[in-house]
Design a protein around this motif. Structure first.
Motif, PDB file in Angstrom:
ATOM      1  N   PHE A 319       0.866  -1.183   0.000  1.00 43.36           N
ATOM      2  CA  PHE A 319       0.000   0.000   0.000  1.00 43.36           C
ATOM      3  C   PHE A 319       0.904   1.235   0.000  1.00 43.36           C
ATOM      4  O   PHE A 319       2.031   1.177   0.506  1.00 43.36           O
ATOM      5  N   THR A 320       0.410   2.316  -0.541  1.00 40.93           N
ATOM      6  CA  THR A 320       1.247   3.500  -0.731  1.00 40.93           C
ATOM      7  C   THR A 320       2.122   3.805   0.480  1.00 40.93           C
ATOM      8  O   THR A 320       3.322   4.011   0.353  1.00 40.93           O
ATOM      9  N   TYR A 321       1.520   3.824   1.669  1.00 37.38           N
ATOM     10  CA  TYR A 321       2.256   4.358   2.823  1.00 37.38           C
ATOM     11  C   TYR A 321       3.000   3.315   3.645  1.00 37.38           C
ATOM     12  O   TYR A 321       3.451   3.586   4.754  1.00 37.38           O
ATOM     13  N   ASN A 322       3.159   2.105   3.134  1.00 38.23           N
ATOM     14  CA  ASN A 322       3.932   1.092   3.867  1.00 38.23           C
ATOM     15  C   ASN A 322       5.379   1.562   4.032  1.00 38.23           C
ATOM     16  O   ASN A 322       5.984   2.105   3.102  1.00 38.23           O
ATOM     17  N   GLY A 323       5.919   1.329   5.220  1.00 43.00           N
ATOM     18  CA  GLY A 323       7.314   1.716   5.483  1.00 43.00           C
ATOM     19  C   GLY A 323       7.448   3.212   5.673  1.00 43.00           C
ATOM     20  O   GLY A 323       8.475   3.815   5.334  1.00 43.00           O
ATOM     21  N   HIS A 324       6.418   3.822   6.267  1.00 41.46           N
ATOM     22  CA  HIS A 324       6.428   5.284   6.435  1.00 41.46           C
ATOM     23  C   HIS A 324       7.491   5.701   7.455  1.00 41.46           C
ATOM     24  O   HIS A 324       7.468   5.243   8.596  1.00 41.46           O
ATOM     25  N   PRO A 325       8.424   6.566   7.058  1.00 40.23           N
ATOM     26  CA  PRO A 325       9.506   6.916   7.996  1.00 40.23           C
ATOM     27  C   PRO A 325       8.999   7.643   9.245  1.00 40.23           C
ATOM     28  O   PRO A 325       9.611   7.505  10.318  1.00 40.23           O
ATOM     29  N   VAL A 326       7.910   8.399   9.120  1.00 34.60           N
ATOM     30  CA  VAL A 326       7.410   9.119  10.306  1.00 34.60           C
ATOM     31  C   VAL A 326       6.821   8.115  11.307  1.00 34.60           C
ATOM     32  O   VAL A 326       7.078   8.193  12.516  1.00 34.60           O
ATOM     33  N   GLY A 327       6.064   7.159  10.782  1.00 30.73           N
ATOM     34  CA  GLY A 327       5.517   6.103  11.651  1.00 30.73           C
ATOM     35  C   GLY A 327       6.639   5.336  12.334  1.00 30.73           C
ATOM     36  O   GLY A 327       6.559   5.024  13.529  1.00 30.73           O
ATOM     37  N   ALA A 328       7.693   5.042  11.581  1.00 31.95           N
ATOM     38  CA  ALA A 328       8.811   4.278  12.146  1.00 31.95           C
ATOM     39  C   ALA A 328       9.535   5.097  13.218  1.00 31.95           C
ATOM     40  O   ALA A 328       9.894   4.569  14.282  1.00 31.95           O
ATOM     41  N   ALA A 329       9.736   6.379  12.956  1.00 32.67           N
ATOM     42  CA  ALA A 329      10.424   7.234  13.940  1.00 32.67           C
ATOM     43  C   ALA A 329       9.613   7.312  15.236  1.00 32.67           C
ATOM     44  O   ALA A 329      10.171   7.230  16.343  1.00 32.67           O
ATOM     45  N   VAL A 330       8.296   7.443  15.094  1.00 33.41           N
ATOM     46  CA  VAL A 330       7.441   7.510  16.289  1.00 33.41           C
ATOM     47  C   VAL A 330       7.463   6.168  17.024  1.00 33.41           C
ATOM     48  O   VAL A 330       7.564   6.120  18.253  1.00 33.41           O
ATOM     49  N   ALA A 331       7.392   5.073  16.270  1.00 30.27           N
ATOM     50  CA  ALA A 331       7.393   3.746  16.904  1.00 30.27           C
ATOM     51  C   ALA A 331       8.686   3.517  17.687  1.00 30.27           C
ATOM     52  O   ALA A 331       8.661   2.988  18.811  1.00 30.27           O
ATOM     53  N   LEU A 332       9.816   3.917  17.118  1.00 38.31           N
ATOM     54  CA  LEU A 332      11.091   3.750  17.828  1.00 38.31           C
ATOM     55  C   LEU A 332      11.089   4.532  19.143  1.00 38.31           C
ATOM     56  O   LEU A 332      11.506   4.011  20.183  1.00 38.31           O
ATOM     57  N   ALA A 333      10.603   5.764  19.092  1.00 37.76           N
ATOM     58  CA  ALA A 333      10.566   6.587  20.310  1.00 37.76           C
ATOM     59  C   ALA A 333       9.583   5.998  21.327  1.00 37.76           C
ATOM     60  O   ALA A 333       9.829   5.997  22.541  1.00 37.76           O
ATOM     61  N   ASN A 334       8.493   5.459  20.827  1.00 42.90           N
ATOM     62  CA  ASN A 334       7.474   4.849  21.686  1.00 42.90           C
ATOM     63  C   ASN A 334       8.032   3.610  22.402  1.00 42.90           C
ATOM     64  O   ASN A 334       7.842   3.425  23.609  1.00 42.90           O
ATOM     65  N   ILE A 335       8.734   2.772  21.657  1.00 40.62           N
ATOM     66  CA  ILE A 335       9.322   1.556  22.243  1.00 40.62           C
ATOM     67  C   ILE A 335      10.353   1.943  23.315  1.00 40.62           C
ATOM     68  O   ILE A 335      10.439   1.319  24.371  1.00 40.62           O
ATOM     69  N   GLU A 336      11.083   3.011  23.047  1.00 40.37           N
ATOM     70  CA  GLU A 336      12.070   3.479  24.022  1.00 40.37           C
ATOM     71  C   GLU A 336      11.385   3.928  25.321  1.00 40.37           C
ATOM     72  O   GLU A 336      11.862   3.642  26.421  1.00 40.37           O
ATOM     73  N   ILE A 337      10.251   4.592  25.209  1.00 42.51           N
ATOM     74  CA  ILE A 337       9.514   5.008  26.427  1.00 42.51           C
ATOM     75  C   ILE A 337       9.024   3.774  27.198  1.00 42.51           C
ATOM     76  O   ILE A 337       9.163   3.693  28.423  1.00 42.51           O
TER      77      ILE A 337
END
Ligand code: PLP
Length: 435
Positions: A319-337
């Motif tokens: 789908f167009t937005y698969n691998g969205h860098p903004v989603g990935a950046a937020v997910a990384l920060a979320n996992i860190e919290i």
């Protein structure tokens, strides 16, 4: 005087927004032409949200289970803003990539149960299940078993609203009126040991074996299931159920897709509920808690067996937005919290506190069961609709969710002890009043 003026202005604004909403928006899960008056939310912090009138609510559901780190995290807003300013998006079709996606894939494979080797990113849960079902069928097809197309699913399971994901959803009211759904899905019984009935796993396994026998294992691609039923009422699995399901599937060459869209990222006290229940999935589908819902994000974790079967297959899917860098950046920060604040442990401790507080409700005639694992809890009524409890609790400043004959709870993992106690008190009053 000033306070009264503010309240009047807030009430006028709320009425204005509600009227404009009703004139313009069709909400998911609403009745067309009969819109409900919306609760227009304005901001959130921790386990609290405020409506535009300025009233606060304890968020007992995380919206739709998506918010383990709680509302109002500046750190996640910053992660999104920085990535948007740097590179907002570029398609990851084919050979394009971006650093946040690569880092997130590495992180997910590090946290996931053994045997998962690759990640396919999505925008949410339904898309993830569409992906997993298609990939399971493709893998079998490619490995020389084109007749292996059937997917086994469970009654009361919920897997989403797309073609295949709805077809695999075993809740009748959600399937009606849409004509023929994706074919080739076979349903088995609901995985629920009512009152802890010790014979339940035996019956479910016998049913699974019989059904595989009657369909023919050579026609079955995969089995899909939730470790703990979510929409189906927050139902933990019967004792010993998962390892036995897995053994049967392996013996027959059937792939196991574990839907962890709700259960991952701390909800059950683990990164993945598969770990808790001893599951070694061929694929895990996740979303929601992955980004705490700050931005839509999902992932399918793919195991070695699938990769072996599908090696060399063209996976013309995405789908167009698969691998969205903004989603990935937020997910990384979320996992860190989640890691830094030990929120997985907190889910276990506070889940026990909430379950203990609610258990006495089982003495009521109209309550069948109070159950849960971690911060995933359900109160099931003996019948009837539970929406009155949802409405009553909301009027008292507590958000819970009516799901069929159950009330389901999944507060943010950052909810305070005091908020847990208030949530329990208000909910108990409402359930007691709901004969
Ligand atoms: N699977 C499960 C277990 C879910 O609870 C949900 C959503 O609630 C989905 C799949 C569908 O996910 P989405 O609504 O993000 O498409």
């Amino acid at each position: 005087e000033q306070q009264a003026t503010r309240e009047r202005a807030g009430a006028a604004q709320a009425r204005d927004l509600a009227e404009r909403d009703v004139r313009t928006i069709v909400h998911p899960h609403s009745v067309i032409g009969e819109p409900a008056e919306p609760l227009v939310l304005d901001r959130g912090e921790g386990a609290l949200v405020w409506d535009v009138r300025g009233r606060s609510y304890i968020d007992g559901t995380c919206g739709l289970w998506q918010c383990p780190v709680g509302h109002g995290r500046r750190e996640l807003a910053d992660a999104a803003a920085e990535q948007i300013a740097k590179l907002e998006f570029y398609s990851s079709f084919g050979d394009y990539s971006n650093e946040p996606s690569i880092k997130l894939a590495e992180k997910l494979l590090e946290l996931a149960p053994a045997g998962l080797r690759r990640v396919f990113f999505t925008n949410g849960g339904s898309e993830g299940n569409e992906t997993a079902i298609k990939l399971a069928r493709l893998a079998q097809h490619h490995a020389g078993h084109p007749e292996r197309t059937i997917v086994l699913a469970r009654s009361a399971g919920y897997h989403g609203m797309g073609g295949g994901s709805l077809a695999a959803t075993g809740i009748d009211r959600l399937r009606e009126g849409y004509g023929p759904l994706v074919p080739g899905i076979e349903f088995l019984g609901k995985p629920h040991a009512v009152a802890g009935d010790p014979g339940t796993a035996d019956r479910l396994i016998a049913e699974l074996e019989e059904r595989i026998e009657s369909i023919g294992p050579e026609r079955i691609a995969a089995f899909i299931g939730e470790p703990v039923l979510g929409v189906g009422g927050m139902v933990p699995p019967p004792d010993g159920y998962w390892p036995r399901v897995q053994e049967v599937l392996r013996r027959h060459g059937i792939l196991l897709i574990v839907d962890e869209i709700v259960t991952a990222f701390g909800r059950t006290g683990h990164w993945f509920a598969s770990e808790r229940y001893g599951i070694e999935p061929d694929m895990i589908v996740t979303a929601k808690g992955l980004s705490s819902g700050y931005i839509p994000m999902g992932a399918v974790l793919i195991g070695q067996r699938v990769l072996d079967l599908a090696e060399g297959a063209a996976f013309l899917h995405g789908f167009t937005y698969n691998g969205h860098p903004v989603g990935a950046a937020v997910a990384l920060a979320n996992i860190e919290i989640l890691r830094r604040e030990n929120l997985l442990e907190r889910a276990t401790t506070l889940g026990t506190r909430l379950l203990d507080a609610l258990r006495p409700l089982e003495e009521l005639d109209h309550v069948l069961e109070v159950r849960g694992v971690g911060l995933m809890l359900g109160i099931e009524f003996t019948g009837g609709d539970t929406s009155g409890v949802q409405a009553g609790a909301r009027a008292e400043g507590v958000i819970v969710r009516a799901s069929g004959t159950s009330i389901v709870l999944s507060p943010p993992l950052v909810i305070t002890e005091e908020q847990v106690d208030t949530l329990a008190r208000v909910l108990k009053e409402q359930v007691r009043a709901a004969h």
